[in-house]
Write a protein that holds these residues in place. Sequence first.
Motif, PDB file in Angstrom:
ATOM      1  N   LEU A  78      19.832 -15.520  -3.520  1.00 37.47           N
ATOM      2  CA  LEU A  78      18.460 -15.534  -3.838  1.00 37.47           C
ATOM      3  C   LEU A  78      17.883 -15.860  -2.455  1.00 37.47           C
ATOM      4  O   LEU A  78      16.835 -15.664  -2.147  1.00 37.47           O
ATOM      5  N   LEU A  79      18.462 -16.999  -1.794  1.00 32.85           N
ATOM      6  CA  LEU A  79      18.054 -17.098  -0.293  1.00 32.85           C
ATOM      7  C   LEU A  79      17.941 -15.840   0.789  1.00 32.85           C
ATOM      8  O   LEU A  79      16.999 -15.830   1.410  1.00 32.85           O
ATOM      9  N   THR A  80      18.902 -15.299   0.549  1.00 30.63           N
ATOM     10  CA  THR A  80      19.128 -13.845   1.352  1.00 30.63           C
ATOM     11  C   THR A  80      17.712 -12.936   0.880  1.00 30.63           C
ATOM     12  O   THR A  80      17.185 -12.516   2.073  1.00 30.63           O
ATOM     13  N   ALA A  81      17.576 -12.881  -0.357  1.00 30.12           N
ATOM     14  CA  ALA A  81      16.305 -12.231  -0.545  1.00 30.12           C
ATOM     15  C   ALA A  81      15.080 -12.772   0.016  1.00 30.12           C
ATOM     16  O   ALA A  81      14.003 -11.963   0.500  1.00 30.12           O
ATOM     17  N   PHE A  82      15.042 -14.222  -0.168  1.00 29.16           N
ATOM     18  CA  PHE A  82      13.875 -14.546   0.318  1.00 29.16           C
ATOM     19  C   PHE A  82      13.728 -14.665   2.009  1.00 29.16           C
ATOM     20  O   PHE A  82      12.491 -14.285   2.311  1.00 29.16           O
ATOM     21  N   ILE A  83      14.955 -14.684   2.705  1.00 31.24           N
ATOM     22  CA  ILE A  83      14.763 -14.553   3.978  1.00 31.24           C
ATOM     23  C   ILE A  83      14.323 -13.062   4.477  1.00 31.24           C
ATOM     24  O   ILE A  83      13.482 -12.941   5.428  1.00 31.24           O
ATOM     25  N   ILE A  84      14.858 -12.143   3.670  1.00 32.74           N
ATOM     26  CA  ILE A  84      14.543 -10.676   4.059  1.00 32.74           C
ATOM     27  C   ILE A  84      12.949 -10.668   3.678  1.00 32.74           C
ATOM     28  O   ILE A  84      11.995  -9.825   4.698  1.00 32.74           O
ATOM     29  N   TYR A 247       8.852 -10.429  -3.797  1.00 32.89           N
ATOM     30  CA  TYR A 247      10.025 -11.295  -3.841  1.00 32.89           C
ATOM     31  C   TYR A 247      10.998 -10.465  -4.694  1.00 32.89           C
ATOM     32  O   TYR A 247      12.360 -10.167  -4.381  1.00 32.89           O
ATOM     33  N   GLN A 248      10.640 -10.317  -6.098  1.00 33.59           N
ATOM     34  CA  GLN A 248      11.336  -9.640  -7.093  1.00 33.59           C
ATOM     35  C   GLN A 248      11.639  -8.243  -6.752  1.00 33.59           C
ATOM     36  O   GLN A 248      12.919  -7.777  -6.931  1.00 33.59           O
ATOM     37  N   ASN A 249      10.870  -7.305  -6.068  1.00 32.47           N
ATOM     38  CA  ASN A 249      10.949  -6.184  -5.583  1.00 32.47           C
ATOM     39  C   ASN A 249      12.330  -6.090  -4.336  1.00 32.47           C
ATOM     40  O   ASN A 249      13.187  -5.363  -4.400  1.00 32.47           O
ATOM     41  N   THR A 250      12.288  -7.255  -3.612  1.00 33.12           N
ATOM     42  CA  THR A 250      13.453  -7.494  -2.468  1.00 33.12           C
ATOM     43  C   THR A 250      14.491  -7.566  -3.292  1.00 33.12           C
ATOM     44  O   THR A 250      15.490  -6.974  -2.667  1.00 33.12           O
ATOM     45  N   ILE A 251      14.643  -8.528  -4.217  1.00 36.05           N
ATOM     46  CA  ILE A 251      15.737  -8.672  -5.006  1.00 36.05           C
ATOM     47  C   ILE A 251      16.488  -7.434  -5.718  1.00 36.05           C
ATOM     48  O   ILE A 251      17.617  -7.230  -5.471  1.00 36.05           O
ATOM     49  N   LYS A 252      15.498  -6.560  -6.222  1.00 35.41           N
ATOM     50  CA  LYS A 252      16.076  -5.353  -6.475  1.00 35.41           C
ATOM     51  C   LYS A 252      16.597  -4.527  -5.422  1.00 35.41           C
ATOM     52  O   LYS A 252      17.661  -3.886  -5.696  1.00 35.41           O
ATOM     53  N   GLN A 253      16.063  -4.379  -4.389  1.00 35.89           N
ATOM     54  CA  GLN A 253      16.469  -3.867  -3.104  1.00 35.89           C
ATOM     55  C   GLN A 253      17.775  -3.965  -2.842  1.00 35.89           C
ATOM     56  O   GLN A 253      18.896  -3.372  -2.728  1.00 35.89           O
TER      57      GLN A 253
END
Length: 268
Positions: A78-84, A247-253
């Motif tokens: 989750l942190l990885t997605a947030f940093i991206i 953020y949720q879109n980044t997680i999907k990616q």
Amino acid sequence: YKDYTTHHHNYLKNNQHQLNYWQQKLKNHTPTTIHPNYQRPKTPNYQGKDIQFTINKKLSDQIKQLSKKHNTTNHTTLLTAFIILLTKYTNQQNITIGTPFANRHHPNTQNIIGFFVNTLPIIEKINPQQTPTQLLNQLTQSQLQHQQNQDTPFQQIVELLKQQPDPQKHPIFQIMFSTQSSIFNQQLNHTKTILTNPDFNTNNLYSPAKYDLSLFIDDNTPEFKATCNFSTSLYQTPFIKQLTTHYQNTIKQITKNPNQPIKNLTIL
């Protein structure tokens, strides 16, 4: 707890190896701020608001699967997605945010009643050519190193910068990230009860904002529950709601395209 504090105080007197670690980390320190909607006040007023959202079960399961595949934690994924997301919002390749550590790694602290949490900076250099998988592995190693150096009080880390305090900003970082599994199981079960109570909605309540932006995720439920706290002196509610969607879109990616360069990922 009294015995622990005495031991910890004595330990910190001979803490040079941890201070050296943080001194080295701070060499890459770059303040990370998301461009505000309003001009930053000369002095913080801590007026804030919470936006709650849910990461659906399918996506929550995909996060768990990715974490298991790479032998890491939901927190790190989750942190990885947030940093991206932050690199996309700020166009920065050096990201600095804060995260709390339980600071209960010594066996003698496991059954002691007391508040041990220490907030530490996460300072990472991101290469746009990296893939989410590579960044995830990088953060996994960084988190392990941080855990080995989590005894240093935050105030001592601040003093290493040798800078005059800025009354407009929190020292070192203005953005906070935390998850239930990483720390709050041990410290703040009451917080979990409040945040997961369906009858308790903080979206329209005043909620003080210590930082520009804070993201808390309860990853102990089938559908991850998230609360984004933000300074209403800096950001508008529609902007933050859009950020939570991104953020949720980044997680999907990152779950769908974990081996695609970060520069090619889209948050839209």
